[in-house]
Design a protein around this motif. Structure first.
Motif, PDB file in Angstrom:
ATOM      1  N   ALA A  50       0.843  -1.198   0.000  1.00  0.00           N
ATOM      2  CA  ALA A  50       0.000   0.000   0.000  1.00  0.00           C
ATOM      3  C   ALA A  50       0.880   1.250   0.000  1.00  0.00           C
ATOM      4  N   TYR A  51       0.287   2.333  -0.449  1.00  0.00           N
ATOM      5  CA  TYR A  51       0.974   3.621  -0.425  1.00  0.00           C
ATOM      6  C   TYR A  51       1.129   4.096   1.022  1.00  0.00           C
ATOM      7  N   PRO A  52       2.106   4.968   1.280  1.00  0.00           N
ATOM      8  CA  PRO A  52       2.209   5.576   2.617  1.00  0.00           C
ATOM      9  C   PRO A  52       0.923   6.339   2.955  1.00  0.00           C
ATOM     10  N   ILE A  53       0.562   6.319   4.210  1.00  0.00           N
ATOM     11  CA  ILE A  53      -0.661   6.998   4.645  1.00  0.00           C
ATOM     12  C   ILE A  53      -0.457   8.506   4.550  1.00  0.00           C
ATOM     13  N   ASP A  54      -1.469   9.174   4.015  1.00  0.00           N
ATOM     14  CA  ASP A  54      -1.400  10.624   3.818  1.00  0.00           C
ATOM     15  C   ASP A  54      -2.774  11.200   4.111  1.00  0.00           C
ATOM     16  N   ASP A  55      -2.859  12.041   5.157  1.00  0.00           N
ATOM     17  CA  ASP A  55      -4.174  12.564   5.531  1.00  0.00           C
ATOM     18  C   ASP A  55      -4.755  13.516   4.484  1.00  0.00           C
ATOM     19  N   ALA A  56      -3.942  13.930   3.500  1.00  0.00           N
ATOM     20  CA  ALA A  56      -4.468  14.758   2.415  1.00  0.00           C
ATOM     21  C   ALA A  56      -5.453  13.979   1.550  1.00  0.00           C
ATOM     22  N   TRP A  57      -5.402  12.641   1.625  1.00  0.00           N
ATOM     23  CA  TRP A  57      -6.315  11.799   0.847  1.00  0.00           C
ATOM     24  C   TRP A  57      -7.602  11.494   1.610  1.00  0.00           C
ATOM     25  N   THR A  58      -7.792  12.106   2.765  1.00  0.00           N
ATOM     26  CA  THR A  58      -9.082  12.020   3.463  1.00  0.00           C
ATOM     27  C   THR A  58      -9.852  13.291   3.139  1.00  0.00           C
ATOM     28  N   VAL A  59     -10.921  13.130   2.357  1.00  0.00           N
ATOM     29  CA  VAL A  59     -11.646  14.297   1.835  1.00  0.00           C
ATOM     30  C   VAL A  59     -13.134  14.162   2.159  1.00  0.00           C
ATOM     31  N   THR A  60     -13.828  15.276   2.034  1.00  0.00           N
ATOM     32  CA  THR A  60     -15.277  15.280   2.237  1.00  0.00           C
ATOM     33  C   THR A  60     -15.977  15.485   0.905  1.00  0.00           C
ATOM     34  N   GLY A  61     -16.971  14.652   0.640  1.00  0.00           N
ATOM     35  CA  GLY A  61     -17.798  14.796  -0.544  1.00  0.00           C
ATOM     36  C   GLY A  61     -19.242  14.989  -0.120  1.00  0.00           C
ATOM     37  N   TYR A  62     -20.111  15.097  -1.127  1.00  0.00           N
ATOM     38  CA  TYR A  62     -21.542  15.283  -0.853  1.00  0.00           C
ATOM     39  C   TYR A  62     -22.341  14.307  -1.711  1.00  0.00           C
ATOM     40  N   THR A  76     -24.976   9.723  -6.577  1.00  0.00           N
ATOM     41  CA  THR A  76     -23.639  10.183  -6.931  1.00  0.00           C
ATOM     42  C   THR A  76     -22.997  10.916  -5.763  1.00  0.00           C
ATOM     43  N   VAL A  77     -21.682  10.823  -5.699  1.00  0.00           N
ATOM     44  CA  VAL A  77     -20.894  11.535  -4.700  1.00  0.00           C
ATOM     45  C   VAL A  77     -20.127  12.646  -5.414  1.00  0.00           C
ATOM     46  N   HIS A  78     -20.330  13.871  -4.994  1.00  0.00           N
ATOM     47  CA  HIS A  78     -19.639  15.028  -5.558  1.00  0.00           C
ATOM     48  C   HIS A  78     -18.399  15.289  -4.712  1.00  0.00           C
ATOM     49  N   VAL A  79     -17.235  15.281  -5.356  1.00  0.00           N
ATOM     50  CA  VAL A  79     -15.999  15.453  -4.610  1.00  0.00           C
ATOM     51  C   VAL A  79     -14.988  16.179  -5.490  1.00  0.00           C
ATOM     52  N   ALA A  80     -14.153  17.015  -4.876  1.00  0.00           N
ATOM     53  CA  ALA A  80     -13.091  17.726  -5.582  1.00  0.00           C
ATOM     54  C   ALA A  80     -11.756  17.084  -5.250  1.00  0.00           C
ATOM     55  N   LEU A  81     -10.994  16.761  -6.305  1.00  0.00           N
ATOM     56  CA  LEU A  81      -9.666  16.161  -6.135  1.00  0.00           C
ATOM     57  C   LEU A  81      -8.713  16.832  -7.122  1.00  0.00           C
ATOM     58  N   GLY A  82      -7.582  17.305  -6.626  1.00  0.00           N
ATOM     59  CA  GLY A  82      -6.602  17.914  -7.512  1.00  0.00           C
ATOM     60  C   GLY A  82      -7.130  19.097  -8.282  1.00  0.00           C
ATOM     61  N   GLY A  83      -8.071  19.824  -7.702  1.00  0.00           N
ATOM     62  CA  GLY A  83      -8.613  20.994  -8.361  1.00  0.00           C
ATOM     63  C   GLY A  83      -9.687  20.702  -9.389  1.00  0.00           C
ATOM     64  N   THR A  84     -10.098  19.433  -9.494  1.00  0.00           N
ATOM     65  CA  THR A  84     -11.147  19.044 -10.441  1.00  0.00           C
ATOM     66  C   THR A  84     -12.336  18.489  -9.678  1.00  0.00           C
ATOM     67  N   ALA A  85     -13.528  18.872 -10.092  1.00  0.00           N
ATOM     68  CA  ALA A  85     -14.747  18.354  -9.468  1.00  0.00           C
ATOM     69  C   ALA A  85     -15.197  17.092 -10.183  1.00  0.00           C
ATOM     70  N   TYR A  86     -15.566  16.094  -9.406  1.00  0.00           N
ATOM     71  CA  TYR A  86     -16.024  14.813  -9.950  1.00  0.00           C
ATOM     72  C   TYR A  86     -17.396  14.475  -9.398  1.00  0.00           C
ATOM     73  N   GLU A  87     -18.148  13.730 -10.195  1.00  0.00           N
ATOM     74  CA  GLU A  87     -19.437  13.213  -9.779  1.00  0.00           C
ATOM     75  C   GLU A  87     -19.369  11.699  -9.953  1.00  0.00           C
ATOM     76  N   LEU A  88     -19.183  10.987  -8.854  1.00  0.00           N
ATOM     77  CA  LEU A  88     -18.902   9.553  -8.894  1.00  0.00           C
ATOM     78  C   LEU A  88     -20.143   8.752  -8.524  1.00  0.00           C
TER      79      LEU A  88
END
Length: 258
Positions: free
Chosen positions: A125-137, A165-177
């Motif tokens: 697994a990748y090293p743990i990074d709290d920057a990858w804990t995000v809030t979506g809607y 769908t979950v709306h979340v922003a990652l890397g400055g881009t908005a996604y609808e997953l």
């Protein structure tokens, strides 16, 4: 002295439990074969008996197979719902698991002595990074939707039931997953990202935290996991819907198993 954050401690506890679950006698590492059942009785390599299916699955045996601890003499039958499975029969300690995928019955064999299990050294697994804990809607659909998707098998397509769908922003881009339901008010989000194929499996999935009253939901990509097809050539895992494609590398969660 090394200081371990609560995030890291919780992750290590969770990851250790996941690896233990994979490494059980009949866990995902134990799968050694997958056979579609024919419409006329035929042998299956690795098992005794003659197997076939119509609106149910059937097998005829002469005592070599056991059902609930009792030898099978004659024919027994069983059925499961679509996408379901049944730990049906044993041949010694090899399990014949009945599954229904895309309207077709198949037998998946699980062997506690499978090479994948014997050679298992954990999931990188990748090293743990709290920057990858995000809030979506989360935006729920007014009614669930069945969507056909490809799978880990070239000869199988399946339907998944999506709930919103979950709306979340990652890397400055908005996604609808697009999401499916998980236990305890959580959501499953399967996705592609730029690490796929090189550092990670062709796709992965993450389970969110519970959806809150305001629709917000925490997504900890550090807990992104491989689906069973990453561990075995016999997986039938549904792929993400085509729109669940992230245009950045998600350098969090589980990596490809070497």
């Amino acid at each position: 002295m090394t200081v371990v954050s609560d995030l890291e401690q919780d992750w290590h506890t969770w990851h250790a439990a996941r690896e233990r679950d994979l490494d059980t006698d009949y866990g995902w590492l134990s799968i050694v074969a997958f056979d579609w059942l024919p419409d006329t009785p035929k042998a299956i390599e690795g098992l005794a008996g003659r197997w076939w299916a119509d609106d149910q699955a059937h097998v005829t045996a002469s005592g070599e197979l056991t059902l609930a601890g009792e030898p099978v003499h004659g024919t027994v039958s069983a059925s499961v719902p679509e996408a379901g499975s049944l730990s049906w029969l044993l041949y010694g300690d090899r399990l014949a698991e009945l599954v229904l995928r895309g309207g077709r019955y198949a037998i998946r064999q699980r062997d506690p002595r499978a090479a994948a299990r014997q050679n298992f050294e954990g999931v990188p697994a990748y090293p743990i990074d709290d920057a990858w804990t995000v809030t979506g809607y989360f935006s729920p659909y007014s009614r669930t939707q069945r969507v056909e998707v490809s799978t880990a098998r070239d000869d199988l397509r399946q339907h998944i039931t999506t709930v919103g769908t979950v709306h979340v922003a990652l890397g400055g881009t908005a996604y609808e997953l697009v999401a499916t339901a998980a236990a305890d008010g959580r959501l499953n989000v399967a996705f592609h990202d730029k690490t796929n194929g090189e550092e990670t499996a062709p796709w992965r999935t993450v389970t969110t935290g519970p959806v809150r009253e305001d629709g917000s939901v925490v997504i900890d990509f550090n807990r992104t996991v491989n689906l069973p097809f990453a561990f075995t050539a016999y997986g039938t895992c549904p792929a993400p819907v085509p729109t669940n494609r992230l245009s950045l590398p998600v350098t969090a969660g589980e990596k490809k198993v070497r």
